[in-house]
Design an enzyme around this catalytic site. Structure first.
Site, PDB file in Angstrom:
ATOM      1  N   ARG A 182     -83.076  -6.431  -9.847  1.00  0.00           N
ATOM      2  CA  ARG A 182     -81.922  -6.516 -10.736  1.00  0.00           C
ATOM      3  C   ARG A 182     -81.456  -5.209 -10.872  1.00  0.00           C
ATOM      4  NH1 ARG A 182     -81.885  -9.760 -16.014  1.00  0.00           N
ATOM      5  NH2 ARG A 182     -79.730  -9.951 -15.397  1.00  0.00           N
ATOM      6  N   ASN A 207     -73.570  -3.689 -20.596  1.00  0.00           N
ATOM      7  CA  ASN A 207     -74.205  -4.604 -21.308  1.00  0.00           C
ATOM      8  C   ASN A 207     -73.914  -6.183 -20.821  1.00  0.00           C
ATOM      9  OD1 ASN A 207     -76.506  -5.127 -23.322  1.00  0.00           O
ATOM     10  ND2 ASN A 207     -74.865  -6.088 -24.555  1.00  0.00           N
ATOM     11  N   ASP A 261     -77.850  -2.296 -21.098  1.00  0.00           N
ATOM     12  CA  ASP A 261     -78.469  -2.137 -19.778  1.00  0.00           C
ATOM     13  C   ASP A 261     -78.687  -0.876 -19.164  1.00  0.00           C
ATOM     14  OD1 ASP A 261     -77.945  -5.241 -20.260  1.00  0.00           O
ATOM     15  OD2 ASP A 261     -79.680  -4.959 -18.936  1.00  0.00           O
ATOM     16  N   ALA A 307     -83.401  -5.362 -20.818  1.00  0.00           N
ATOM     17  CA  ALA A 307     -83.684  -4.121 -19.731  1.00  0.00           C
ATOM     18  C   ALA A 307     -85.134  -3.597 -20.363  1.00  0.00           C
ATOM     19  CB  ALA A 307     -82.688  -3.047 -20.477  1.00  0.00           C
TER      20      ALA A 307
HETATM   21  O1  MRU Z   1     -79.230 -10.685 -18.122  1.00  0.00           O
HETATM   22  P1  MRU Z   1     -80.299 -10.393 -19.218  1.00  0.00           P
HETATM   23  O2  MRU Z   1     -80.582 -11.291 -20.195  1.00  0.00           O
HETATM   24  O3  MRU Z   1     -81.388  -9.401 -18.849  1.00  0.00           O
HETATM   25  O4  MRU Z   1     -79.239  -9.024 -20.085  1.00  0.00           O
HETATM   26  C1  MRU Z   1     -79.896  -8.504 -21.251  1.00  0.00           C
HETATM   27  C2  MRU Z   1     -78.915  -7.775 -21.822  1.00  0.00           C
HETATM   28  O5  MRU Z   1     -77.829  -7.576 -21.479  1.00  0.00           O
HETATM   29  C3  MRU Z   1     -79.365  -7.026 -23.082  1.00  0.00           C
HETATM   30  O6  MRU Z   1     -78.408  -6.968 -24.057  1.00  0.00           O
HETATM   31  C4  MRU Z   1     -79.833  -5.582 -22.692  1.00  0.00           C
HETATM   32  O7  MRU Z   1     -80.978  -5.720 -21.706  1.00  0.00           O
HETATM   33  C5  MRU Z   1     -80.418  -4.885 -23.849  1.00  0.00           C
HETATM   34  S1  MRU Z   1     -82.082  -5.757 -24.192  1.00  0.00           S
HETATM   35  C6  MRU Z   1     -82.768  -4.781 -25.375  1.00  0.00           C
END
Ligand code: MRU
Length: 349
Positions: free
Chosen positions: A95, A251, A241, A54
């Site tokens: 996203r 998340n 997220d 995120a």
């Molecule tokens: O699909 P992604 O890899 O972007 O998902 C990431 C996550 O779910 C993380 O746990 C979240 O973004 C926190 S990152 C500090």
């Protein structure tokens, strides 16, 4: 070996009028950087998970808007601003779940709108994007400092997905907490969920921890509950997220199952996130848009097809953990506890 959280280039950086990204699809086998020369390339990199996590996609999108300003040939202010709004719409659409992305894009757009003239817009957008990147580093270190002491009695922690240096500009949120705890007691051990289907845990979290000298063991997601049940986990720490106003947490898919297992076995379940991940305009988890990703992520491993053609697939990238399962939310503003509607609002105040 070098420590990626301290010595590696930032996950996202502005380098020679390009947006430079660590290529997260190539890791851990290949360490290379991607140079984005257009905002379209930045949007593709976000959609395709070359940059993910995120806070990292927020900063990448912010720099994408700055890049759109730098590459534009517009000489009239209204034309340039219209181009930037179009670039922002394209980036926001990549996203939908991580609120950091829309938040960071809006920050850079407001800097553009407040600036004078086309040159002013070009410098103001870049300056704001750079500030967001620097702020993210500071926020992660503060999250680590606030959360590290919560793990002072933990010998074994579990994490899901990658909320590390690679998911932020550097240092990480959940892994920031783990890094800070590890600095205090270096015998800390981490269980790393592999994180099906994209395997951020197997590919990225174990890589970061190993290179940092943090003992870690990779497990299949389905093994987490039994590892907890046999008493081998003292706490869970994950990223987020989007955190809704009532404390519900979106998340990576599989986080909810981990939270349920922790709750059943009375293990603390911590969420580490900057306030840029908190969305007070989203009342609760039901209002959080959950990204549905390509069936290919589940039906294929590399070039190998696992299913018959046309297999019906549901592939949500995220799930929502109800606030009632969250022991605390660790932010740069402090450790927040239930009732979250109050503590999250106070953190902003
Ligand atoms: O699909 P992604 O890899 O972007 O998902 C990431 C996550 O779910 C993380 O746990 C979240 O973004 C926190 S990152 C500090």
């Amino acid at each position: 070996m070098e420590n990626p959280s301290k010595a590696d280039p930032r996950t996202v950086a502005w380098v020679d009028d390009t947006v430079a990204l660590i290529d997260q699809k190539a890791l851990p086998q290949v360490q290379r950087s991607i140079r984005c020369r257009t905002v379209e390339r930045v949007a593709d990199a976000i959609a395709d998970l070359e940059v993910r996590g995120a806070p990292a996609i927020g900063v990448a999108a912010a720099m994408g808007v700055a890049l759109a300003a730098h590459t534009s040939t517009a000489s009239e202010l209204p034309v340039l601003l219209a181009e930037l709004h179009a670039a922002a719409d394209m980036l926001r659409a990549t996203r939908p779940t991580a609120v950091n992305l829309a938040w960071a894009v809006d920050q850079v757009l407001s800097a553009a709108v407040a600036a004078d003239g086309v040159d002013g817009v070009r410098s103001a957008t870049l300056e704001r994007a750079q500030t967001l990147a620097d702020d993210d580093v500071d926020r992660c270190h503060a999250i680590g400092a606030n959360g590290g002491p919560l793990l002072s009695h933990a010998s074994n922690v579990i994490t899901h997905c990658n909320a590390g240096a690679l998911a932020t500009v550097e240092y990480g949120t959940a892994l920031g907490v783990i890094r800070a705890a590890h600095d205090r007691h270096p015998d800390l051990h981490v269980w790393v969920d592999e994180t099906r289907p994209v395997l951020q845990g197997a590919r990225l979290t174990s890589y970061e921890l190993t290179r940092d000298g943090v003992a870690n063991t990779l497990i299949a997601d389905g093994a987490a509950a039994s590892v907890i049940a046999r008493g081998d986990v003292d706490a869970a720490v994950v990223g987020a997220d989007r955190i809704a106003a009532n404390g519900d947490v979106a998340n990576k898919i599989g986080t909810y199952a981990l939270a349920l297992a922790c709750h059943y076995h009375e293990i603390p379940f911590y969420v580490a996130a900057p306030l840029s991940t908190v969305d007070l305009d989203t009342p609760d988890g039901r209002s959080i848009p959950i990204e549905e990703r390509s069936p290919d992520e589940i039906t294929r491993v590399g070039d190998t097809h696992l299913t018959l053609p046309g297999q019906s697939v549901h592939n949500p990238a995220f799930d929502v953990t109800p606030a009632g399962l969250v022991t605390a939310v660790i932010t740069e503003a402090g450790v927040l506890r239930a009732p979250y509607r109050t503590s999250l609002a106070q953190a902003f105040a």
